[in-house]
Scaffold this active site. Sequence first.
Site, PDB file in Angstrom:
ATOM      1  N   PHE A  17      29.942  97.091 -69.256  1.00 43.83           N
ATOM      2  CA  PHE A  17      29.985  96.311 -70.494  1.00 43.83           C
ATOM      3  C   PHE A  17      29.345  97.158 -71.586  1.00 43.83           C
ATOM      4  O   PHE A  17      28.291  97.763 -71.370  1.00 43.83           O
ATOM      5  CB  PHE A  17      29.219  95.002 -70.310  1.00 43.83           C
ATOM      6  CG  PHE A  17      29.368  94.045 -71.450  1.00 43.83           C
ATOM      7  CD1 PHE A  17      30.525  93.316 -71.610  1.00 43.83           C
ATOM      8  CD2 PHE A  17      28.347  93.886 -72.374  1.00 43.83           C
ATOM      9  CE1 PHE A  17      30.671  92.426 -72.671  1.00 43.83           C
ATOM     10  CE2 PHE A  17      28.477  93.008 -73.440  1.00 43.83           C
ATOM     11  CZ  PHE A  17      29.645  92.278 -73.580  1.00 43.83           C
ATOM     12  N   ASP A  37      23.075  94.869 -62.906  1.00 43.34           N
ATOM     13  CA  ASP A  37      23.430  93.846 -63.886  1.00 43.34           C
ATOM     14  C   ASP A  37      24.233  92.777 -63.140  1.00 43.34           C
ATOM     15  O   ASP A  37      25.332  93.045 -62.641  1.00 43.34           O
ATOM     16  CB  ASP A  37      24.271  94.474 -65.012  1.00 43.34           C
ATOM     17  CG  ASP A  37      24.656  93.474 -66.093  1.00 43.34           C
ATOM     18  OD1 ASP A  37      24.814  92.271 -65.796  1.00 43.34           O
ATOM     19  OD2 ASP A  37      24.828  93.903 -67.246  1.00 43.34           O
ATOM     20  N   TYR A  83      24.088  82.073 -69.111  1.00 42.41           N
ATOM     21  CA  TYR A  83      25.035  81.185 -69.794  1.00 42.41           C
ATOM     22  C   TYR A  83      26.443  81.251 -69.224  1.00 42.41           C
ATOM     23  O   TYR A  83      27.338  80.568 -69.725  1.00 42.41           O
ATOM     24  CB  TYR A  83      25.073  81.471 -71.302  1.00 42.41           C
ATOM     25  CG  TYR A  83      25.221  82.920 -71.703  1.00 42.41           C
ATOM     26  CD1 TYR A  83      26.448  83.562 -71.625  1.00 42.41           C
ATOM     27  CD2 TYR A  83      24.134  83.632 -72.169  1.00 42.41           C
ATOM     28  CE1 TYR A  83      26.596  84.880 -71.995  1.00 42.41           C
ATOM     29  CE2 TYR A  83      24.258  84.954 -72.551  1.00 42.41           C
ATOM     30  CZ  TYR A  83      25.494  85.580 -72.461  1.00 42.41           C
ATOM     31  OH  TYR A  83      25.627  86.889 -72.825  1.00 42.41           O
ATOM     32  N   LYS A  84      26.656  82.024 -68.159  1.00 44.90           N
ATOM     33  CA  LYS A  84      27.964  82.074 -67.522  1.00 44.90           C
ATOM     34  C   LYS A  84      27.979  81.098 -66.336  1.00 44.90           C
ATOM     35  O   LYS A  84      28.000  79.890 -66.519  1.00 44.90           O
ATOM     36  CB  LYS A  84      28.300  83.505 -67.117  1.00 44.90           C
ATOM     37  CG  LYS A  84      28.347  84.498 -68.271  1.00 44.90           C
ATOM     38  CD  LYS A  84      28.796  85.854 -67.797  1.00 44.90           C
ATOM     39  CE  LYS A  84      28.611  86.968 -68.814  1.00 44.90           C
ATOM     40  NZ  LYS A  84      29.063  86.735 -70.156  1.00 44.90           N
ATOM     41  N   ARG A 130      41.830  86.978 -68.609  1.00 43.38           N
ATOM     42  CA  ARG A 130      40.753  86.725 -67.630  1.00 43.38           C
ATOM     43  C   ARG A 130      40.658  85.226 -67.344  1.00 43.38           C
ATOM     44  O   ARG A 130      40.642  84.414 -68.262  1.00 43.38           O
ATOM     45  CB  ARG A 130      39.393  87.194 -68.159  1.00 43.38           C
ATOM     46  CG  ARG A 130      39.184  88.660 -68.221  1.00 43.38           C
ATOM     47  CD  ARG A 130      37.701  89.019 -68.304  1.00 43.38           C
ATOM     48  NE  ARG A 130      36.912  88.098 -69.108  1.00 43.38           N
ATOM     49  CZ  ARG A 130      35.588  88.133 -69.196  1.00 43.38           C
ATOM     50  NH1 ARG A 130      34.897  89.027 -68.516  1.00 43.38           N
ATOM     51  NH2 ARG A 130      34.927  87.276 -69.958  1.00 43.38           N
TER      52      ARG A 130
END
Length: 403
Positions: free
Chosen positions: A135, A204, A229-230, A378
């Site tokens: 990322f 990560d 938050y995922k 996605r």
Amino acid sequence: MSDALLSGARARRAAELDAADDLAGLRERFTLPEGVVYLDGNSLGALAATVAARLADVVTEQWGNQLIRSWTEGDTPWWTAPERIGDRLAPLVGAAPGQVVVGDSTSVNLFKALVGAARLAGPGRTRLLVDAATFPTDGYIAASAARMTGLTVTPVDPAAAAEAMGPDTAVVLLNHADYRTGRLHDLPALTAAARAAGAVIVWDLCHTAGALPVGLDEHGVDLAVGCTYKYLNGGPGAPAYLYIAARHQSAFDSPLPGWNGHADPFAMAPSYEAARGVARGRVGTPDILSMLALDAALDVWDGVTVEAVRAKSLALTDFFLDCVAAYVPQGAVEVVTPAEHGHRASQVSLRTEDASGVMRELISRGVIGDFRAPDILRFGFTPLYVGFADAERAARTLGHIFG
């Protein structure tokens, strides 16, 4: 078989799978809009039903009436929230208590972890290995940490990372799952390789924590970071977390020595002395509203195991891939997520032309996924609230768009 019979057979199969799903009732723990299939939990998790009332109490009672006393009084004082909530989160990443602290953003925690890792690695090592497809923010932070510590960044394919590790490797930064493709990397093997090379590894976990077992303690991980938050459903901008293995805590030297991480924060001493344990990973005053929203969101995990979530995740993504193969015209999409369970996280990514336009059309029809440039659709599967009928409808809708 006609299209109608084909879709009918899979819709019936979805209903059977949902009826047999032991986790199906967990959807009631979330507030979700009617008529929407939500497959973007790998970007922002759904709202847990307990959050609104809990935050109302925090605002009106803890802040409104108790005022500053809420920092130190009551059963759950604000001051201890970063460690207390870290201990609640720890089992979801396979960590014993006292090794996870919640606060700051993923980027800030990653900076702490990388510089701290370089300092743990000691002199004589010159390279920082970084996932070449990481990322972007991870890459930016790694480059900055390397400049600060005198290391040289070396991009690597995680599949070949073990071979790239050597006596000059100080730190290894890898993503547990590729955010574009959903490919799951081999955390146990790569952690063992880093340890054998004498390097410090940082993982990560943003795209795996809350979706599958991680096993930080079991596999001897040194440091890890992740967002909440995922798949952990902490809410937009929810605080991230930092894992510091117990064996490293006394030597962990944070590059951000804020007053909250001081051994005696209210002494207001001119010199810094790090707190004992994982609290030395703290920096400044924590964001209490977001912190306590996350605390409430973690209630949805009561009585739920990550292993059960993983089993459903694999079943959901298998079923979705089967439906895509049945409904979408051949050649319209390319599956870029690995078919092998051991290499698949909790998302399915499809490559197609005009992926941005296709996703906009899906969303207009009530199926919410997301798009990653230049050509990736996605679909994130959060087993706590996504069911098999959702997977079937998403694939069928995609088929209609290409039909």
